[in-house]
Scaffold this motif. Structure first.
Motif: not given
Length: 271
Positions: A190, A188, A184
């Motif tokens: 993400k 962010t 990850i």
């Protein structure tokens, strides 16, 4: 060593030509003075730090690409030439690196403390320049500095400018697929979609803007703080606990930096 031998040959030539039909008193005086000077230097231990060994990296003396535009964490434009008059310790990196780069950042934290303790903080600049311009924006670089203690110059730039810069330094850069399962993105939140392979190590630049030494081996650290360790994937954790060989330790890097600045820098860090 070559320059020393060249000077020695030059002095020998002068002495050989100073006498006529044999060795005169003047020539003897010159020889005795030279010997006394050499002995005094040895006794006083005043010799400069030794150059890095050829087995550790490449010792050279070539101009750097000083005019390629780069971008700071504030979005301002700068160049390597703007740091003229200072010694530079530079490394290629990316903020999303999962193996060697966090170790280099950890090493730079320790080395920077040693440099400051030696009274050289205003003369030596530590610097990491990204190999990932697609993700390493000024804002991300600034966040990396805050989150992971990279309290030095962090630079990005356009893909074209960074490509030109790293080509001049002989740094290989290649975008590769992200290993699965993807880590990850710490910035962010993400999943990561790609990684960047690049040449490891660090580069030393003198005050006149010449590259003097490069070591493309990975670092060998005995400790890495929790935040930086959290960036590592399985391969990075393996590199931390069982470093590949050849590599460079803090003491090796400090010796190379001592040679660059012409002054022995003693270690005060425990990393």
């Amino acid at each position: 060593m070559t320059r020393v031998r060249a000077r020695a040959r030059a002095r020998a030539g002068v002495r050989a030509g100073s006498g006529v039909g044999g060795v005169g008193v003047g020539a003897v005086a010159i020889v005795l003075t030279a010997c006394a000077t050499v002995l005094a230097g040895c006794a006083g231990g005043s010799s400069s730090p030794a150059a890095p060994s050829a087995s550790q990296g490449i010792v050279q003396d070539r101009p750097i690409p000083s005019n390629i535009p780069l971008i700071t964490t504030t979005g301002a434009t700068t160049t390597l030439g703007a740091f003229g008059g200072k010694y530079i310790v530079m490394a290629p990196f990316l903020t999303l690196c999962q193996d060697e780069c966090p170790l280099v950042t950890g090493a730079f934290i320790a080395l920077q403390r040693d440099v400051a303790a030696a009274g050289l903080a205003k003369k030596v600049v530590f610097m990491e320049i990204t190999v990932d311009p697609g993700r390493d924006t000024p804002a991300r670089l600034a966040a990396y500095s805050r989150e992971f203690g990279a309290d030095w110059t962090l630079l990005t730039g356009t893909p074209a400018n960074l490509g030109a810069l790293w080509k001049r330094f002989g740094i290989s850069v290649q975008i590769v697929p992200e290993a699965q399962p993807a880590k990850i993105d710490w910035f962010t939140g993400k999943p990561l979609t790609y990684d960047v392979d690049h040449t490891d190590g660090y580069i030393l630049i003198d005050r006149s803007g010449h590259e003097r030494f490069s070591d493309s081996n990975p670092p060998d650290l005995t400790h890495l703080d929790k935040a930086l360790t959290g960036l590592l994937n399985a391969g990075g954790l393996q590199n931390l606990s069982h470093p590949a060989r050849p590599n460079w330790t803090l003491s090796v890097a400090l010796a190379s930096l001592s040679w660059l600045v012409g002054k022995t820098i003693s270690p005060v860090s425990s990393t």
